[in-house]
Design a protein around this motif. Structure first.
Motif, PDB file in Angstrom:
ATOM      1  N   SER A  64      96.904  32.750  11.594  1.00 11.43           N
ATOM      2  CA  SER A  64      97.364  32.255  12.893  1.00 11.43           C
ATOM      3  C   SER A  64      98.328  31.085  12.705  1.00 11.43           C
ATOM      4  CB  SER A  64      96.189  31.850  13.767  1.00 11.43           C
ATOM      5  OG  SER A  64      95.439  30.839  13.135  1.00 11.43           O
ATOM      6  N   VAL A  65      99.209  30.907  13.674  1.00  8.85           N
ATOM      7  CA  VAL A  65     100.241  29.869  13.632  1.00  8.85           C
ATOM      8  C   VAL A  65      99.601  28.530  13.974  1.00  8.85           C
ATOM      9  CG1 VAL A  65     102.380  29.137  14.765  1.00  8.85           C
ATOM     10  CG2 VAL A  65     102.030  31.545  14.194  1.00  8.85           C
ATOM     11  N   PRO A  66      99.926  27.432  13.270  1.00 13.09           N
ATOM     12  CA  PRO A  66     100.796  27.373  12.106  1.00 13.09           C
ATOM     13  C   PRO A  66     100.072  27.897  10.866  1.00 13.09           C
ATOM     14  CG  PRO A  66      99.916  25.187  12.531  1.00 13.09           C
ATOM     15  CD  PRO A  66      99.399  26.091  13.618  1.00 13.09           C
ATOM     16  N   GLN A  67     100.825  28.546   9.994  1.00 11.03           N
ATOM     17  CA  GLN A  67     100.244  29.155   8.801  1.00 11.03           C
ATOM     18  C   GLN A  67     100.239  28.233   7.589  1.00 11.03           C
ATOM     19  OE1 GLN A  67     102.757  32.832   8.840  1.00 11.03           O
ATOM     20  NE2 GLN A  67     100.759  33.786   8.536  1.00 11.03           N
ATOM     21  N   PHE A  68     101.112  27.219   7.570  1.00  8.70           N
ATOM     22  CA  PHE A  68     101.244  26.367   6.392  1.00  8.70           C
ATOM     23  C   PHE A  68     101.327  24.899   6.786  1.00  8.70           C
ATOM     24  CE2 PHE A  68     102.747  30.508   5.228  1.00  8.70           C
ATOM     25  CZ  PHE A  68     102.185  30.710   3.972  1.00  8.70           C
ATOM     26  N   ALA A  69     100.898  24.037   5.872  1.00  4.13           N
ATOM     27  CA  ALA A  69     100.994  22.595   6.077  1.00  4.13           C
ATOM     28  C   ALA A  69     101.363  21.939   4.758  1.00  4.13           C
ATOM     29  CB  ALA A  69      99.673  22.032   6.577  1.00  4.13           C
ATOM     30  N   VAL A  70     102.262  20.962   4.817  1.00  2.51           N
ATOM     31  CA  VAL A  70     102.544  20.113   3.672  1.00  2.51           C
ATOM     32  C   VAL A  70     101.871  18.778   3.963  1.00  2.51           C
ATOM     33  CG1 VAL A  70     104.305  18.869   2.355  1.00  2.51           C
ATOM     34  CG2 VAL A  70     104.700  21.239   3.040  1.00  2.51           C
ATOM     35  N   VAL A  71     100.988  18.384   3.063  1.00  2.00           N
ATOM     36  CA  VAL A  71     100.227  17.150   3.219  1.00  2.00           C
ATOM     37  C   VAL A  71     100.588  16.215   2.083  1.00  2.00           C
ATOM     38  CG1 VAL A  71      97.915  16.144   3.316  1.00  2.00           C
ATOM     39  CG2 VAL A  71      98.330  18.416   4.300  1.00  2.00           C
ATOM     40  N   HIS A  72     100.869  14.965   2.429  1.00  2.00           N
ATOM     41  CA  HIS A  72     101.117  13.943   1.413  1.00  2.00           C
ATOM     42  C   HIS A  72      99.779  13.256   1.125  1.00  2.00           C
ATOM     43  CE1 HIS A  72     103.305  11.083  -1.010  1.00  2.00           C
ATOM     44  NE2 HIS A  72     102.501  10.160  -0.492  1.00  2.00           N
ATOM     45  N   LEU A  73      99.125  13.687   0.044  1.00  2.00           N
ATOM     46  CA  LEU A  73      97.829  13.120  -0.312  1.00  2.00           C
ATOM     47  C   LEU A  73      97.987  11.646  -0.683  1.00  2.00           C
ATOM     48  CD1 LEU A  73      96.281  16.040  -2.392  1.00  2.00           C
ATOM     49  CD2 LEU A  73      95.883  15.466   0.007  1.00  2.00           C
ATOM     50  N   THR A  74      97.009  10.844  -0.288  1.00  3.60           N
ATOM     51  CA  THR A  74      97.068   9.401  -0.531  1.00  3.60           C
ATOM     52  C   THR A  74      96.069   8.955  -1.591  1.00  3.60           C
ATOM     53  OG1 THR A  74      95.442   8.945   1.201  1.00  3.60           O
ATOM     54  CG2 THR A  74      97.779   8.963   1.850  1.00  3.60           C
ATOM     55  N   THR A  86     101.137  14.864   7.586  1.00  5.30           N
ATOM     56  CA  THR A  86     101.102  16.328   7.515  1.00  5.30           C
ATOM     57  C   THR A  86     102.252  16.916   8.319  1.00  5.30           C
ATOM     58  OG1 THR A  86      98.688  16.248   7.345  1.00  5.30           O
ATOM     59  CG2 THR A  86      99.662  18.351   8.002  1.00  5.30           C
ATOM     60  N   ALA A  87     102.955  17.867   7.715  1.00  6.00           N
ATOM     61  CA  ALA A  87     103.996  18.624   8.415  1.00  6.00           C
ATOM     62  C   ALA A  87     103.515  20.068   8.504  1.00  6.00           C
ATOM     63  CB  ALA A  87     105.318  18.548   7.658  1.00  6.00           C
TER      64      ALA A  87
END
Length: 109
Positions: A64-74, A86-87
């Motif tokens: 289901s949408v959104p299918q992907f996420a880019v996360v900047h881990l801290t 998160t994008a």
């Protein structure tokens, strides 16, 4: 959740696939960092890729949408729901066009 097959991506530096044996550790780190209210809190995710030059990780969220996420881990326990940053991307193609290709062009400069 159906597992995402990373072989369908033509990877461009600085992005690389994450081997399945590293998925659990990366997912555990994301879960440790996320406070209640984070956009991915409570979601099932699969680690797909990682930037070689920073702590950005690509996660698959399912069909289901959104299918992907880019996360900047801290690598810290966060308290504000906007962290880790998160994008979200509706499709693989959206991530490729809006993230991987621009990152590759910037990295090559």
């Amino acid at each position: 959740m159906t597992k995402f097959d990373t072989s369908q991506i033509h990877w461009r530096v600085p992005w690389w696939p994450v081997p399945p044996e590293h998925d659990a550790g990366t997912v555990a780190e994301l879960q440790r960092e996320m406070p209640t209210g984070h956009v991915l809190f409570g979601r099932t995710v699969q680690t797909v890729g990682r930037r070689q030059d920073c702590d950005d990780v690509l996660f698959y969220l399912g069909e289901s949408v959104p299918q992907f996420a880019v996360v900047h881990l801290t690598y810290a326990r966060e308290t504000r729901p906007e962290w880790p940053s998160t994008a979200l991307f509706d499709t693989l193609e959206a991530w490729i066009q809006q993230c991987m290709i621009p990152d590759a062009e910037d990295f090559g400069s």
